[in-house]
Design a protein around this motif. Structure first.
Motif, PDB file in Angstrom:
ATOM      1  N   ASP A 239       0.866  -1.184   0.000  1.00  0.00           N
ATOM      2  CA  ASP A 239       0.000   0.000   0.000  1.00  0.00           C
ATOM      3  C   ASP A 239       0.905   1.236   0.000  1.00  0.00           C
ATOM      4  O   ASP A 239       1.714   1.406   0.916  1.00  0.00           O
ATOM      5  CB  ASP A 239      -0.883  -0.019   1.247  1.00  0.00           C
ATOM      6  CG  ASP A 239      -1.837   1.168   1.325  1.00  0.00           C
ATOM      7  OD1 ASP A 239      -1.611   2.183   0.631  1.00  0.00           O
ATOM      8  OD2 ASP A 239      -2.808   1.076   2.097  1.00  0.00           O
TER       9      ASP A 239
ATOM     10  N   ALA B  78       0.577   4.181   0.886  1.00  0.00           N
ATOM     11  CA  ALA B  78       0.500   4.992   2.104  1.00  0.00           C
ATOM     12  C   ALA B  78       1.425   4.467   3.196  1.00  0.00           C
ATOM     13  O   ALA B  78       1.897   5.234   4.045  1.00  0.00           O
ATOM     14  CB  ALA B  78      -0.940   5.034   2.613  1.00  0.00           C
ATOM     15  N   TRP B  79       1.703   3.147   3.184  1.00  0.00           N
ATOM     16  CA  TRP B  79       2.598   2.544   4.172  1.00  0.00           C
ATOM     17  C   TRP B  79       3.974   2.281   3.590  1.00  0.00           C
ATOM     18  O   TRP B  79       4.981   2.408   4.292  1.00  0.00           O
ATOM     19  CB  TRP B  79       1.978   1.251   4.724  1.00  0.00           C
ATOM     20  CG  TRP B  79       0.771   1.510   5.544  1.00  0.00           C
ATOM     21  CD1 TRP B  79      -0.539   1.309   5.191  1.00  0.00           C
ATOM     22  CD2 TRP B  79       0.737   2.071   6.862  1.00  0.00           C
ATOM     23  NE1 TRP B  79      -1.377   1.695   6.206  1.00  0.00           N
ATOM     24  CE2 TRP B  79      -0.625   2.174   7.243  1.00  0.00           C
ATOM     25  CE3 TRP B  79       1.715   2.492   7.759  1.00  0.00           C
ATOM     26  CZ2 TRP B  79      -1.018   2.667   8.478  1.00  0.00           C
ATOM     27  CZ3 TRP B  79       1.328   3.000   9.000  1.00  0.00           C
ATOM     28  CH2 TRP B  79      -0.031   3.075   9.339  1.00  0.00           C
TER      29      TRP B  79
ATOM     30  N   LEU C  26       6.472   4.964   4.011  1.00  0.00           N
ATOM     31  CA  LEU C  26       6.932   5.200   5.384  1.00  0.00           C
ATOM     32  C   LEU C  26       7.898   4.129   5.883  1.00  0.00           C
ATOM     33  O   LEU C  26       8.455   4.270   6.977  1.00  0.00           O
ATOM     34  CB  LEU C  26       5.732   5.256   6.339  1.00  0.00           C
ATOM     35  CG  LEU C  26       4.742   6.407   6.134  1.00  0.00           C
ATOM     36  CD1 LEU C  26       3.584   6.283   7.124  1.00  0.00           C
ATOM     37  CD2 LEU C  26       5.429   7.756   6.282  1.00  0.00           C
TER      38      LEU C  26
ATOM     39  N   SER D 287       1.168   9.689  -2.095  1.00  0.00           N
ATOM     40  CA  SER D 287       1.917   9.162  -0.958  1.00  0.00           C
ATOM     41  C   SER D 287       2.392  10.265  -0.015  1.00  0.00           C
ATOM     42  O   SER D 287       2.631  10.014   1.170  1.00  0.00           O
ATOM     43  CB  SER D 287       3.124   8.363  -1.452  1.00  0.00           C
ATOM     44  OG  SER D 287       4.001   9.184  -2.207  1.00  0.00           O
TER      45      SER D 287
ATOM     46  N   HIS E  45       0.735  12.455   1.352  1.00  0.00           N
ATOM     47  CA  HIS E  45      -0.225  12.655   2.440  1.00  0.00           C
ATOM     48  C   HIS E  45       0.185  11.866   3.679  1.00  0.00           C
ATOM     49  O   HIS E  45       0.096  12.369   4.812  1.00  0.00           O
ATOM     50  CB  HIS E  45      -1.625  12.239   1.963  1.00  0.00           C
ATOM     51  CG  HIS E  45      -2.704  12.440   2.980  1.00  0.00           C
ATOM     52  ND1 HIS E  45      -3.148  13.688   3.358  1.00  0.00           N
ATOM     53  CD2 HIS E  45      -3.417  11.550   3.713  1.00  0.00           C
ATOM     54  CE1 HIS E  45      -4.103  13.560   4.274  1.00  0.00           C
ATOM     55  NE2 HIS E  45      -4.274  12.273   4.508  1.00  0.00           N
ATOM     56  N   SER E  46       0.646  10.639   3.486  1.00  0.00           N
ATOM     57  CA  SER E  46       1.082   9.811   4.618  1.00  0.00           C
ATOM     58  C   SER E  46       2.286  10.424   5.315  1.00  0.00           C
ATOM     59  O   SER E  46       2.374  10.426   6.541  1.00  0.00           O
ATOM     60  CB  SER E  46       1.445   8.407   4.133  1.00  0.00           C
ATOM     61  OG  SER E  46       0.348   7.774   3.553  1.00  0.00           O
TER      62      SER E  46
ATOM     63  N   ASN F  16       1.311  13.396   7.420  1.00  0.00           N
ATOM     64  CA  ASN F  16       0.756  12.982   8.713  1.00  0.00           C
ATOM     65  C   ASN F  16       1.867  12.501   9.652  1.00  0.00           C
ATOM     66  O   ASN F  16       1.837  12.789  10.852  1.00  0.00           O
ATOM     67  CB  ASN F  16      -0.274  11.870   8.511  1.00  0.00           C
ATOM     68  CG  ASN F  16      -1.588  12.396   7.969  1.00  0.00           C
ATOM     69  OD1 ASN F  16      -1.925  13.561   8.145  1.00  0.00           O
ATOM     70  ND2 ASN F  16      -2.336  11.533   7.284  1.00  0.00           N
ATOM     71  N   TYR F  17       2.820  11.784   9.104  1.00  0.00           N
ATOM     72  CA  TYR F  17       3.951  11.306   9.908  1.00  0.00           C
ATOM     73  C   TYR F  17       4.736  12.482  10.477  1.00  0.00           C
ATOM     74  O   TYR F  17       5.181  12.450  11.638  1.00  0.00           O
ATOM     75  CB  TYR F  17       4.845  10.429   9.028  1.00  0.00           C
ATOM     76  CG  TYR F  17       6.068   9.884   9.719  1.00  0.00           C
ATOM     77  CD1 TYR F  17       6.021   8.681  10.432  1.00  0.00           C
ATOM     78  CD2 TYR F  17       7.296  10.553   9.639  1.00  0.00           C
ATOM     79  CE1 TYR F  17       7.153   8.170  11.047  1.00  0.00           C
ATOM     80  CE2 TYR F  17       8.432  10.045  10.257  1.00  0.00           C
ATOM     81  CZ  TYR F  17       8.353   8.860  10.963  1.00  0.00           C
ATOM     82  OH  TYR F  17       9.468   8.369  11.575  1.00  0.00           O
TER      83      TYR F  17
END
Length: 321
Positions: A137, A139-140, A143, A225, A227-228, A231-232
Motif C-alpha cells: 500500500d 501509504a505505508w 513510510l 503518498s 499525504h502519509s 501525517n507522519y
C-alpha cells in the motif's frame, strides 16, 4: 492548453501556481553529505552480482519475446519483473522502465522503441517484488524505515534500479553505455535519484516525477503518498532531514545526460510545483527537453492527443543510433 476546472477534490490541484511561477521554481540545496551518501551506496551496489534468472512468461506478444525475470538486489532482495526482447532485428540498446506507485501487473507492450531489450523491474515491496513486512500500500510503503536514512525504502528502490542496469549489461554486454531509463510518478522520482549517480545510463525520460522539492512536497494537500508523510511529520518533526537526502529535484541538478521530462500543471497526486522543480533543475537545451501536460494522475479532454505527441517524442528520444 486547457487545465481541468471540474474535479472532485477539496483543494486546487494547480495549487494556484501560474506557468511563470512554476518555471521559476528551483530545487532545494543539497545537504552537506548528499553526494557522499549516494556515491557510497552506488559503489556498494555496483559490487553486487544480480544473478538474473529468466523463465518462460505467461504473457505473450507478436512483436516481443517475453520472459519473466528475477534478480538479486541489495539486501539479497529478490526483484521480479519482465524482460522484452524484439522478435526481429538486433538488440542494440537497453531500457529500464520504472512504474508508478500502483505497481505493475504486466509489461507495457506499446513502448515506442526498436532494437531494444526492455527490462520492467518491480521495485522492492511492490507487485512482483512483494515481501513482508513491507506493505504494498503506497501509504505505508512510503513510510517503511523512514526513520532510518540508510534503510529507508526509497534508497533500496534506487539500488533496485542500479542493479537492473547491471542485469542488462550481464545479459547483453554490448549494451554497456547504451542503456536508457524511463519512469513515471514514483518511478520518475526514483529514476532522478538513480541517474544522478549512475554513469551507465545514457539518457532518461521522467513523467510527472514525485519525491521532488521535499520542503514544498510536505506542505501541499495531495491524494498521493505525500499525504502519509505529511501525517507522519506531525509527530516526527525532523523527518525533513531524512527526506532531504531523497529529493529528486536536488538529485536532478547532478544529472548530466539528455533528459526528457514531462510535467503537468494540474495534478492531485504529485503537486505540479514539485514536478517542475525537477524539470527546472537543468537548463533547457537540445539535451534537456520539457513537455508540458495539462494534467497528471487525472483524465482530461485532450489527454489522448497530448500523450500521443509525448509518445512520439519518446520514440525519437530513444531511437537507436
Amino acid at each position: 492548453m486547457s487545465i481541468p476546472t471540474d474535479h472532485p477534490y477539496d483543494f486546487d490541484p494547480t495549487y494556484g501556481f501560474e506557468f511563470d511561477a512554476l518555471r521559476a521554481l528551483k530545487p532545494p540545496e543539497a545537504p552537506p553529505h548528499f553526494d557522499d551518501f549516494w556515491r557510497t551506496r552506488y559503489l556498494a551496489a555496483l559490487g553486487h552480482d544480480p544473478q538474473p534468472r529468466l523463465s518462460e512468461s505467461a504473457s505473450s506478444h507478436p512483436g516481443w519475446q517475453v520472459q519473466d525475470i528475477v534478480y538479486t538486489s541489495t539486501d539479497e532482495f529478490q526483484i521480479g519483473g519482465w524482460l522484452l526482447v524484439p522478435r526481429s532485428g538486433n538488440v542494440r540498446r537497453g531500457l529500464v522502465v520504472g512504474h508508478g506507485y500502483g505497481g505493475r501487473d504486466q509489461p507495457d507492450f506499446n513502448i515506442p522503441v526498436e532494437d531494444t531489450a526492455v527490462l520492467f523491474p518491480c521495485f522492492r515491496g511492490l507487485s512482483r517484488s512483494r515481501r513482508p513486512p513491507i506493505s504494498d500500500d503506497p501509504a505505508w510503503h512510503v513510510l517503511h524505515d523512514i526513520d532510518k536514512p540508510e534503510r529507508y525504502i526509497l534508497g533500496g528502490c534506487v539500488e533496485d534500479l542500479w542493479l537492473a542496469v547491471s542485469v542488462l549489461i550481464k545479459l547483453y554486454p554490448v549494451l554497456e553505455g547504451r542503456i536508457g531509463y524511463s519512469g513515471i510518478s514514483f518511478g520518475g522520482g526514483i529514476g532522478a535519484l538513480a541517474m544522478a549517480f549512475e554513469p551507465r545510463i545514457d539518457r532518461g525520460h521522467l513523467v510527472v516525477p514525485t519525491f521532488s522539492n521535499m520542503p514544498v512536497w510536505l506542505t501541499l494537500p495531495t491524494i498521493g503518498s505525500g499525504h502519509s508523510v505529511q501525517n507522519y511529520q506531525k509527530t516526527h518533526r525532523d523527518v525533513l532531514e531524512t527526506l532531504a537526502l531523497f529529493d529528486a529535484a536536488t538529485a536532478a541538478t547532478r544529472i548530466n545526460i539528455p533528459l526528457l521530462v514531462a510535467v503537468a500543471r494540474f495534478d492531485p497526486a504529485v503537486a505540479p510545483p514539485c514536478q517542475f522543480s525537477v524539470a527546472n533543475a537543468r537548463p533547457t537545451s537540445n539535451h534537456h527537453q520539457v513537455v508540458i501536460l495539462d494534467a497528471g494522475h487525472f483524465d482530461y479532454p485532450g489527454s489522448e492527443e497530448q500523450h500521443a505527441l509525448l509518445l512520439e517524442k519518446v520514440r525519437r528520444f530513444f531511437r537507436t543510433p
